[in-house]
Design a protein around this motif. Sequence first.
Motif, mmCIF file in Angstrom:
data_model
loop_
_atom_site.group_PDB
_atom_site.id
_atom_site.type_symbol
_atom_site.label_atom_id
_atom_site.label_comp_id
_atom_site.label_asym_id
_atom_site.label_seq_id
_atom_site.Cartn_x
_atom_site.Cartn_y
_atom_site.Cartn_z
ATOM 1 N N TYR A 281 0.836 -1.207 0.000
ATOM 2 C CA TYR A 281 0.000 0.000 0.000
ATOM 3 C C TYR A 281 0.868 1.253 0.000
ATOM 4 C CZ TYR A 281 -2.579 3.905 1.934
ATOM 5 O OH TYR A 281 -3.079 5.158 2.145
ATOM 6 N N ASP B 219 -1.489 -10.109 -7.870
ATOM 7 C CA ASP B 219 -2.228 -9.852 -6.636
ATOM 8 C C ASP B 219 -1.874 -10.843 -5.527
ATOM 9 O OD1 ASP B 219 -3.824 -7.588 -7.494
ATOM 10 O OD2 ASP B 219 -4.785 -8.997 -8.866
ATOM 11 N N TYR C 57 -4.966 6.454 -11.276
ATOM 12 C CA TYR C 57 -4.215 5.194 -11.344
ATOM 13 C C TYR C 57 -3.921 4.682 -9.932
ATOM 14 C CZ TYR C 57 -0.468 1.900 -12.261
ATOM 15 O OH TYR C 57 0.310 0.767 -12.296
ATOM 16 N N ARG C 58 -3.497 5.605 -9.075
ATOM 17 C CA ARG C 58 -3.190 5.267 -7.681
ATOM 18 C C ARG C 58 -4.438 4.723 -6.975
ATOM 19 N NH1 ARG C 58 -0.985 10.089 -6.739
ATOM 20 N NH2 ARG C 58 -2.431 10.921 -5.217
ATOM 21 N N GLN D 15 -7.491 -2.105 -6.039
ATOM 22 C CA GLN D 15 -7.065 -3.445 -6.465
ATOM 23 C C GLN D 15 -6.491 -4.274 -5.307
ATOM 24 O OE1 GLN D 15 -4.153 -3.380 -9.658
ATOM 25 N NE2 GLN D 15 -3.877 -5.588 -9.584
ATOM 26 N N LEU D 16 -5.944 -3.602 -4.277
ATOM 27 C CA LEU D 16 -5.405 -4.328 -3.122
ATOM 28 C C LEU D 16 -6.445 -5.290 -2.562
ATOM 29 C CD1 LEU D 16 -3.552 -1.482 -1.159
ATOM 30 C CD2 LEU D 16 -2.487 -3.470 -2.223
ATOM 31 N N LEU E 253 2.529 1.805 -3.373
ATOM 32 C CA LEU E 253 1.535 2.168 -4.392
ATOM 33 C C LEU E 253 1.001 3.577 -4.170
ATOM 34 C CD1 LEU E 253 -0.570 -1.140 -4.678
ATOM 35 C CD2 LEU E 253 1.289 -0.353 -6.161
ATOM 36 N N SER E 254 0.884 3.980 -2.905
ATOM 37 C CA SER E 254 0.252 5.277 -2.627
ATOM 38 C C SER E 254 1.246 6.435 -2.581
ATOM 39 C CB SER E 254 -0.554 5.218 -1.318
ATOM 40 O OG SER E 254 0.310 5.009 -0.224
ATOM 41 N N LYS F 119 -5.037 1.263 -8.089
ATOM 42 C CA LYS F 119 -4.092 0.311 -7.497
ATOM 43 C C LYS F 119 -4.480 0.024 -6.047
ATOM 44 C CE LYS F 119 -1.463 -1.214 -10.516
ATOM 45 N NZ LYS F 119 -1.515 -2.669 -10.696
ATOM 46 N N ILE F 120 -4.932 1.044 -5.342
ATOM 47 C CA ILE F 120 -5.320 0.853 -3.942
ATOM 48 C C ILE F 120 -6.617 0.040 -3.869
ATOM 49 C CG2 ILE F 120 -6.079 2.091 -1.851
ATOM 50 C CD1 ILE F 120 -3.946 4.267 -2.694
ATOM 51 N N LEU G 176 -6.402 8.055 2.438
ATOM 52 C CA LEU G 176 -6.137 6.703 1.902
ATOM 53 C C LEU G 176 -5.502 6.788 0.517
ATOM 54 C CD1 LEU G 176 -6.680 3.554 2.245
ATOM 55 C CD2 LEU G 176 -8.724 3.958 0.848
ATOM 56 N N LEU G 177 -5.995 7.730 -0.293
ATOM 57 C CA LEU G 177 -5.549 7.834 -1.687
ATOM 58 C C LEU G 177 -4.389 8.810 -1.871
ATOM 59 C CD1 LEU G 177 -9.052 7.908 -3.440
ATOM 60 C CD2 LEU G 177 -7.633 5.933 -2.886
#
Lengths: 380, 380
Positions: free
Chosen positions: A236, A269, B356-357, B363-364, A239-240, B360-361, B298-299
């Motif tokens: 996380y 994943d 995109y971010r 997608q976690l 990615l963030s 991806k988050i 979060l993002l």
Amino acid sequence: MQVAGIIAEYNPFHNGHLYQIKQVKRALPNVPLVIAMSGNFLQRGEPACLDKWTRANQALQNGADVVVELPVAACVQPADRFARSGVRSLAALGVTDLFFGAEHAEYDFMTYAKLVKEAHGDFKKYDESYAASFQRAITTKIGHEVSQPNDLLGLAYAKANLAFDSPLTFHPIQRKQAGYHEVTLGKGTIASASAIRKNYTQGEDKLAQYIPAQTFNDLRQKELLSWDDFFPYLKYKLLSSSVAELQTIYGMAEGIEYRLKDQMERLTDQADFETWLKAVKTKRFTYTRLSRLACAILLEMKTAEVLAYEKVPYLRLLGFTPTGQNILNKAKKSNPHPLVTKVSQDDKNNFFALDYRAGKIYQLKNKTEQDLKRAPIRIS
Amino acid sequence: MQVAGIIAEYNPFHNGHLYQIKQVKRALPNVPLVIAMSGNFLQRGEPACLDKWTRANQALQNGADVVVELPVAACVQPADRFARSGVRSLAALGVTDLFFGAEHAEYDFMTYAKLVKEAHGDFKKYDESYAASFQRAITTKIGHEVSQPNDLLGLAYAKANLAFDSPLTFHPIQRKQAGYHEVTLGKGTIASASAIRKNYTQGEDKLAQYIPAQTFNDLRQKELLSWDDFFPYLKYKLLSSSVAELQTIYGMAEGIEYRLKDQMERLTDQADFETWLKAVKTKRFTYTRLSRLACAILLEMKTAEVLAYEKVPYLRLLGFTPTGQNILNKAKKSNPHPLVTKVSQDDKNNFFALDYRAGKIYQLKNKTEQDLKRAPIRIS
């Protein structure tokens, strides 16, 4: 007054560690023993399998008189820096004699330290790690290879001791059985910490012969943590965070942040920490260096925090016996480093911030508060 | 050429949404319908229960001709800003007629918009939220309360439309049954999205009467996501970030960052998102505003990213029918906003980075790539 010291991680405490403590007691009977131990994140860049309080208690139940925690900024570091903080901390607490395991106890570590004082790796060779380059340099200076993990750590202790005008007398202890990286359990009573962790899930009963009772009881009651538990947070985080944010992390170098983030984005994943580590590996970065970087990212460890620690080192008191109490009383008068016995709201927002944060992150999986309102363990 | 439009979230698509689309088709037969839909994070500051592709497909299977995604910077926003981006995006795609549900379809929203043009809340009253203060201001201007959620959103659309010189003709649709916040399933065929999500775990069969076949099939195959799935990351993020870092997050104001972090540190290990939200609640911050802030944290949503979007808005094409294809061909010539049909490596590092971010988050937990190599859904 003579005081013995050991720099340790105890991940977890096993019979090899107990053997070492017994050797200390045999060499210096009736001399108290101080342990400088890593906290919840270790030198090789991984979360400890059990929290610092549990591991400190294991040491106290098996002959240690004082256990202090080396801060995160001291632990999640290359061997040289880790050794430097360990030696400095023990000396500050009044330790006079350092004991450590070595694959070659016959080595004269302090003499070697003088020989390699000026040796350093070559940062300019782009197809090898600094460690490999440094390895070549010391072989030339000493006249033979010093390449086994504990021997190298011993050399790092010696260099640190030399740098501080040799406050510690050195006592290398010949390591018995089990190599550091050994992952299988053998026939004797000593197995490596890696082997113990690896075999933990296969039933604790078969571990009984390799670990003291306290560790055995702890393993029965607690879950062992590993990188796999914290990998979702690391993922996380990578990615963030922007590349610019990652560049503020301690130890980030040579543009590796692009690779760390990019490979995480490309991961399937289901992939785990090991898969990511293999994906980011290059010739210039060892697995251990990458693991430490991963730790620094997970903990948001900043360069300024490491520098602040280096400037004003401190120690956290995890526990002590009545004998240990005497050492602490003496150390209080002379110890140049603050010894934290209680973490205040003010501490956690100031010098202790990185350690508090690491504790809170460890707590995400360990589910036990690590710092606030935690008093040192007292063994009566 | 007449084109109908709806601004939606479809979380998930249910019979109430289908009813609305049928009303559009009845009012304007043979007129194509464009949906501007939220992506994976919604206006009220929460993750979508199903991903944007799944929800777009639900809409396409039930009468929509084009579904475009409103970017994160447009969605995770107070109603006024969300409405503004929705109206602007639809107008850019050539939409002429806006349909929306309202508790009072008889309201003359465009006239109300003119009346409240100058109305604004009072930021200076420290014991109430901006929303409550704004509410009082519009009651004074219009002469009666406009307080129900869909009526208020309608008013926000009208204000946005007014600001862009009224490109859209307004068609409020009287909402049937089920209030917006209703959480229990009723006797009819329409239930609120909240009620559907809440009753999802109690077995999907009982949901069949409230949702079209596509949604029913999706619910059978996919897990519904909620804040509880992402709460561990939010917790990690708040524990690992400094207050200074939190201050760079979009929407952070009035020192609330101290409270958000502090309350997270104090939370028990078992506490969930709702518990934290209740712990941080103050009179000045509504639950929705706090949820949006949580989403922004979060993002890692930054103010600069929101400003960049406002300056150069764009849309992501999620799917279309053959009729939709015609609208898109026309829009391509005149649309002032880039319409993203494929996300390139370059896009994800530039204007599309926040989206995109967020993907991806998401997608976690969702375990499905959201942006790279995802082509628009084509319904034949």
